[in-house]
Scaffold this active site. Structure first.
Site, mmCIF file in Angstrom:
data_model
loop_
_atom_site.group_PDB
_atom_site.id
_atom_site.type_symbol
_atom_site.label_atom_id
_atom_site.label_comp_id
_atom_site.label_asym_id
_atom_site.label_seq_id
_atom_site.Cartn_x
_atom_site.Cartn_y
_atom_site.Cartn_z
ATOM 1 C CB SER A 136 -2.489 4.781 3.438
ATOM 2 O OG SER A 136 -2.785 4.561 2.089
ATOM 3 C CD GLU A 251 -7.421 5.800 -4.964
ATOM 4 O OE1 GLU A 251 -7.528 4.685 -4.416
ATOM 5 O OE2 GLU A 251 -6.724 6.719 -4.506
ATOM 6 C CD GLU A 387 6.868 -0.702 -8.025
ATOM 7 O OE1 GLU A 387 5.940 -0.010 -7.538
ATOM 8 O OE2 GLU A 387 7.934 -0.199 -8.423
HETATM 9 C C1 LIG Z 1 0.257 12.055 -3.254
HETATM 10 C C2 LIG Z 1 -0.314 10.897 -2.486
HETATM 11 C C3 LIG Z 1 -1.602 10.966 -2.029
HETATM 12 C C4 LIG Z 1 -2.145 9.903 -1.304
HETATM 13 N N1 LIG Z 1 -3.424 10.038 -0.819
HETATM 14 C C5 LIG Z 1 -3.948 9.037 -0.074
HETATM 15 C C6 LIG Z 1 -5.243 9.198 0.497
HETATM 16 O O1 LIG Z 1 -5.923 10.208 0.312
HETATM 17 N N2 LIG Z 1 -5.724 8.201 1.267
HETATM 18 C C7 LIG Z 1 -5.018 7.061 1.520
HETATM 19 O O2 LIG Z 1 -5.541 6.180 2.210
HETATM 20 N N3 LIG Z 1 -3.770 6.889 1.007
HETATM 21 C C8 LIG Z 1 -3.225 7.854 0.221
HETATM 22 N N4 LIG Z 1 -1.954 7.708 -0.306
HETATM 23 C C9 LIG Z 1 -1.180 6.513 0.066
HETATM 24 C C10 LIG Z 1 -0.963 5.513 -1.056
HETATM 25 O O3 LIG Z 1 -2.144 4.809 -1.333
HETATM 26 C C11 LIG Z 1 0.172 4.587 -0.601
HETATM 27 O O4 LIG Z 1 1.335 5.378 -0.489
HETATM 28 C C12 LIG Z 1 0.412 3.461 -1.584
HETATM 29 O O5 LIG Z 1 -0.667 2.568 -1.574
HETATM 30 C C13 LIG Z 1 1.711 2.682 -1.244
HETATM 31 O O6 LIG Z 1 1.736 2.309 0.094
HETATM 32 P P1 LIG Z 1 3.010 2.639 1.004
HETATM 33 O O7 LIG Z 1 3.338 4.086 0.849
HETATM 34 O O8 LIG Z 1 2.729 2.139 2.380
HETATM 35 O O9 LIG Z 1 4.215 1.825 0.360
HETATM 36 P P2 LIG Z 1 4.540 0.236 0.570
HETATM 37 O O10 LIG Z 1 3.273 -0.537 0.470
HETATM 38 O O11 LIG Z 1 5.314 0.137 1.839
HETATM 39 O O12 LIG Z 1 5.427 -0.038 -0.666
HETATM 40 C C14 LIG Z 1 6.844 0.220 -0.706
HETATM 41 C C15 LIG Z 1 7.389 -0.286 -2.017
HETATM 42 O O13 LIG Z 1 7.221 -1.714 -2.096
HETATM 43 C C16 LIG Z 1 6.528 -2.078 -3.289
HETATM 44 N N5 LIG Z 1 5.632 -3.214 -3.034
HETATM 45 C C17 LIG Z 1 4.816 -3.380 -1.968
HETATM 46 N N6 LIG Z 1 4.123 -4.541 -2.084
HETATM 47 C C18 LIG Z 1 4.499 -5.104 -3.258
HETATM 48 C C19 LIG Z 1 4.140 -6.308 -3.938
HETATM 49 N N7 LIG Z 1 3.235 -7.161 -3.432
HETATM 50 N N8 LIG Z 1 4.721 -6.563 -5.149
HETATM 51 C C20 LIG Z 1 5.634 -5.708 -5.681
HETATM 52 N N9 LIG Z 1 6.035 -4.564 -5.057
HETATM 53 C C21 LIG Z 1 5.464 -4.251 -3.871
HETATM 54 C C22 LIG Z 1 5.709 -0.848 -3.648
HETATM 55 O O14 LIG Z 1 5.386 -0.816 -5.018
HETATM 56 C C23 LIG Z 1 6.662 0.289 -3.244
HETATM 57 O O15 LIG Z 1 7.607 0.525 -4.267
HETATM 58 C C24 LIG Z 1 -1.375 8.742 -1.045
HETATM 59 C C25 LIG Z 1 -0.073 8.657 -1.529
HETATM 60 C C26 LIG Z 1 0.473 9.716 -2.233
HETATM 61 C C27 LIG Z 1 1.882 9.612 -2.737
#
Ligand SMILES: Cc1cc2nc3c(=O)[nH]c(=O)nc-3n(C[C@H](O)[C@H](O)[C@H](O)COP(=O)(O)OP(=O)(O)OC[C@H]3O[C@@H](n4cnc5c(N)ncnc54)[C@H](O)[C@@H]3O)c2cc1C
Length: 418
Positions: A136, A251, A387
């Protein structure tokens, strides 16, 4: 021989008739008994015990011999785990979650040589080396393929620049699984390459991020001119997306189907709370607890089926069912716990305590019930949001039309970014 039925959640008895041979099961059980006899997990240090499991081929029984496995059916892992954990052995996935759950299958499938696989897998299995996942970025989460960290070839090395975020355990990790953009001129999924990053190397800076539980289990990672030898590339140049799929499918399976016994896992927290607080019981709460128990059992059995499906080939979209249902169920269970506790639910003793650099392997890392409630909020985000799981299930299992993709076919560098 009858062919196995098509994969899919609608078949209630996947791969019946494809059971592993009894001889393999006996061999696995025998080896597990020998490991606990020679390395009693209650007496020897955990890394020593887990290294013995690796040497015996019990870390991932379906891996090849010499790489922590025995080359037998994946389903036989349960035979080993029952004996090892029955003797007091820890659940390795909880000690090195990204290592066991994601790095091991990715390294096993895509590292360039057996020597490298061995050098990474044994210390991973013993937990001497913790791993993290650098996917991410501030501008790329659900849309992971849009990531911007760059990888430029320079002789035998690659030079990496960029920022990763939400990197769980980066502060304790020795190695990181990293996805980077090696070619900005092609569509986003095609210009990615996958690497293993030395988290202790020059140009890698890890900064903590504090979450609402009060703890800082994850981090921002700044990468400035960090060098990675080409030998530490996993898969072909430009094929990083396919390698990342190995990581992500594993994962979701790890998050969604943790192999609990009946009544174990999150629901056991609720049952224990119910048992310990007769003063707070009501008949409405009892009904809700019964419903949650039934749903937990259905989820456990679904995870069993997902695991059975994964014994042939790797994990498929079934892992997304467990991830989706398990995440939402965890939240409902801990919400029930808070409803039972009433005002006591807002008293969180020890908020933010615990040294993040401390080795927490001997502790119950989940903390008090209030902390577990807050942590469960992350379940529907980490490892892909609910989602996104629904999109995957809609497209890959129900066969619904895909999401609209306005940037399909566009070179990555031409896609507008915020
Ligand atoms: C506790 C925790 C640990 C984590 N650990 C890691 C890690 O070790 N390594 C790592 O790489 N990442 C990690 N993550 C990150 C995690 O993978 C991302 O937070 C997640 O993939 C969502 O991405 P974002 O936060 O950028 O949200 P966004 O992608 O910006 O999403 C925002 C909102 O929009 C919605 N959305 C986005 N696209 C769509 C779509 N196409 N259709 C419908 N809805 C959509 C999402 O569901 C969400 O509600 C971690 C996250 C958490 C909370």
């Amino acid at each position: 021989m009858t062919l196995p039925p098509a994969r899919g959640p609608l078949n209630p008895f996947p791969y019946r008739g494809w059971m592993s041979s009894v001889a393999d099961a006996d061999r696995v059980a025998d080896l597990a008994r020998r490991v606990v006899a020679d390395h009693d997990p209650k007496k020897v240090p955990i890394p020593e015990y887990l290294a013995a499991c690796y040497d015996a081929g019990l870390s991932w029984v379906h891996f090849p011999e010499g790489l922590g496995g025995l080359g037998v059916s994946r389903g036989l892992q349960a035979v080993a785990d029952r004996i090892l954990q029955g003797a007091g052995g820890p659940i390795p996935l909880s000690l090195n979650p990204m290592g066991y759950g994601m790095a091991a299958p990715t390294v096993r499938e895509h590292a360039q040589s057996d020597e490298l696989k061995k050098s990474w897998l044994r210390p991973l299995a013993s937990t001497e080396h913790i791993w993290c996942q650098l996917f991410s970025e501030p501008g790329a989460g659900s849309d992971l393929a849009g990531l911007a960290t760059s990888a430029v070839r320079d002789g035998d090395d690659w030079v990496l620049n960029g920022q990763k975020v939400w990197t769980s355990l980066a502060h304790r990790a020795r190695w990181g699984l990293l996805l980077a953009r090696s070619n900005p001129d092609v569509p986003k999924h095609k210009g990615l390459t996958y690497f293993v990053l030395d988290m202790h190397g020059p140009g890698v800076e890890t900064r903590p991020l504090r979450q609402m539980t009060g703890q800082a289990e994850f981090n921002e990672v700044y990468i400035t001119d960090a060098r990675i030898p080409d030998a530490h590339r996993l898969g072909e140049v430009g094929n990083g997306w396919n390698v990342a799929m190995t990581t992500l499918m594993n994962e979701r399976s790890a998050l969604g189907g943790s192999g609990n016994r009946r009544g174990a896992g999150t629901i056991s927290d609720a049952v224990a709370l119910w048992a310990s607080r007769p003063d707070l019981r009501t008949s409405v709460l009892r009904d809700r607890l019964t419903q949650l128990w039934l749903r937990s059992e259905a989820q456990r059995l679904t995870a069993e089926r997902s695991r059975a499906a994964a014994t042939v080939g790797g994990p498929g979209p079934e892992g997304s069912i467990g991830k989706l249902v398990g995440a939402e169920l965890n939240q409902h269970i801990y919400q029930w716990c808070m409803d039972l506790l009433g005002p006591e639910g807002i008293l969180y003793h020890g908020y933010g305590s615990g040294d993040r650099d401390e080795d927490e392997s001997g502790k119950d890392w989940r903390g008090p019930i209030q902390q577990r409630f807050l942590r469960s909020k992350a379940n529907t985000i980490e490892g892909g949001t609910s989602e996104v799981m629904r999109n995957i299930l809609g497209e890959r299992i129900l066969g619904l039309p895909g999401d609209l993709r306005a940037d399909a076919g566009m070179p990555w560098k031409e896609i507008p970014r915020g």
